[in-house]
Design an enzyme around this catalytic site. Sequence first.
Site, PDB file in Angstrom:
ATOM      1  N   GLY A  16       0.533  -0.780  -0.040  1.00 20.47           N
ATOM      2  CA  GLY A  16      -0.200   0.057   0.172  1.00 20.47           C
ATOM      3  C   GLY A  16       1.046   1.341  -0.680  1.00 20.47           C
ATOM      4  O   GLY A  16       1.531   1.101   0.231  1.00 20.47           O
ATOM      5  N   GLY A  18      -0.028   5.479  -0.095  1.00 18.25           N
ATOM      6  CA  GLY A  18      -1.185   6.685   0.235  1.00 18.25           C
ATOM      7  C   GLY A  18       0.314   8.225   0.525  1.00 18.25           C
ATOM      8  O   GLY A  18       1.126   8.065   0.082  1.00 18.25           O
ATOM      9  N   GLY A  21       3.036   7.718   3.078  1.00 15.54           N
ATOM     10  CA  GLY A  21       4.145   7.080   3.660  1.00 15.54           C
ATOM     11  C   GLY A  21       3.928   5.734   2.157  1.00 15.54           C
ATOM     12  O   GLY A  21       2.474   6.085   1.593  1.00 15.54           O
ATOM     13  N   VAL A  23       3.687   1.198   2.478  1.00 15.22           N
ATOM     14  CA  VAL A  23       3.850   0.044   3.269  1.00 15.22           C
ATOM     15  C   VAL A  23       4.692  -1.094   1.653  1.00 15.22           C
ATOM     16  O   VAL A  23       3.992  -1.385   1.392  1.00 15.22           O
ATOM     17  CB  VAL A  23       2.433   0.058   3.845  1.00 15.22           C
ATOM     18  CG1 VAL A  23       3.008  -1.129   4.631  1.00 15.22           C
ATOM     19  CG2 VAL A  23       1.921   1.288   4.479  1.00 15.22           C
ATOM     20  N   LYS A  38       6.664   0.440   7.295  1.00 17.10           N
ATOM     21  CA  LYS A  38       6.423   1.856   7.180  1.00 17.10           C
ATOM     22  C   LYS A  38       7.113   2.863   6.683  1.00 17.10           C
ATOM     23  O   LYS A  38       8.201   2.844   7.395  1.00 17.10           O
ATOM     24  CB  LYS A  38       4.869   1.835   7.298  1.00 17.10           C
ATOM     25  CG  LYS A  38       4.408   3.611   7.125  1.00 17.10           C
ATOM     26  CD  LYS A  38       2.740   4.371   7.993  1.00 17.10           C
ATOM     27  CE  LYS A  38       2.382   5.300   7.465  1.00 17.10           C
ATOM     28  NZ  LYS A  38       1.643   5.807   8.689  1.00 17.10           N
ATOM     29  N   ASP A 132      -9.482  10.868  12.691  1.00 16.21           N
ATOM     30  CA  ASP A 132      -8.777  10.647  11.038  1.00 16.21           C
ATOM     31  C   ASP A 132      -9.337   9.187  10.671  1.00 16.21           C
ATOM     32  O   ASP A 132      -8.743   8.731  10.434  1.00 16.21           O
ATOM     33  CB  ASP A 132      -6.954  11.092  10.329  1.00 16.21           C
ATOM     34  CG  ASP A 132      -7.540  11.034   8.734  1.00 16.21           C
ATOM     35  OD1 ASP A 132      -8.456  10.619   8.012  1.00 16.21           O
ATOM     36  OD2 ASP A 132      -5.784  10.764   8.680  1.00 16.21           O
TER      37      ASP A 132
END
Length: 347
Positions: A16, A18, A21, A23, A38, A132
């Site tokens: 992943g 974003g 960061g 991962v 991460k 969040d």
Amino acid sequence: MDGGISRLYEVKEKVGSGSFGTVWKAIDRRTRQVIALKRVAGVLRNARSAQKIYREVEFVKIFSKHPNIVSLLDVHVAANSLDVYLALEFMDSDLRKFIRGGQLRREYIPAVMAQLLQGMQFVHSGNIIHRDLKPANILINRNHQARISDFGLARSITSEYTGNDPVLTQYCGTTWYLAPEALLGSKWYTVSADMWSLGLILGEMLTGKPIFTGDSQMGVMESILSSVSCPAPRDLVRLFPRHAQWIHSFRPGQLRPLKRILQRQPQEAADLVIRLLHINPNERPTADQALRHPCVASYRKRWPMFDRDVKLRVPDTALLQCGEYRDLIRRIENKMESMKRVSHVKI
């Protein structure tokens, strides 16, 4: 990948990425444990981003004690002194991908919701607000064990004020999951804003899509006002003094009552969503109250709560230099490594 990090971890695959960061699935070469690695690149280059990663590290380290919060296993400042690596408990996916991929089994939704409520009950007991909460920040396994992650925007709600000046910033989190008080720029909101976000997450688990959407904060607010009943005018003035007149005079082009959106969902689950999605934050249940709701009560487990306010070593009112945040994170890194060495000593 930093050379020192490569010596510690065997990277397997990217899982992943974003805005804050990337991962990877990796193996800790020392323990052979599968972890999520991460990397937050360049985060110590700017004081604001350095402040955010410091908070992320500190809060996750503190809250890792709870089974519904992702565990922080290690933290490393890279050799370039700019990147930070977090070694975290590995989870199969996140809730956003689970929902979109059809992997979330409907019969497990109440159990997943109960886990989220328990995690936030723990966080809120320390007078911390997450700010969040969204499906992408909920990690989940194939057996539907859930973990709350990404605490970079979390704040204390007991030490955030100096005199009359609030420290809570206007922007927090992804717009679709913000409570009305946050969308309208209030700086005095409380943990009830997290409860709104949890209501939206439950609604999305049930329907398979976000409940309120929009291209802007006011666009999302219009979506909310098209579905949720407004408080009385007197309450509007008290809750949203700068926007009360606009809210009162708003006439939606197309009504989408929340009950209609949820009409095909199990009655108890739909009722919990509706209770959590009160525009008036004072009307939303707390995490403890929500855990008593028939939708999730049978999955409730009792965990120890904080008996004190959780406060970081650096208050929210302070903005340090990048180097100071780097030193704080390195201090945490060294302390965690020292505790591991002690735990491995045979007595």
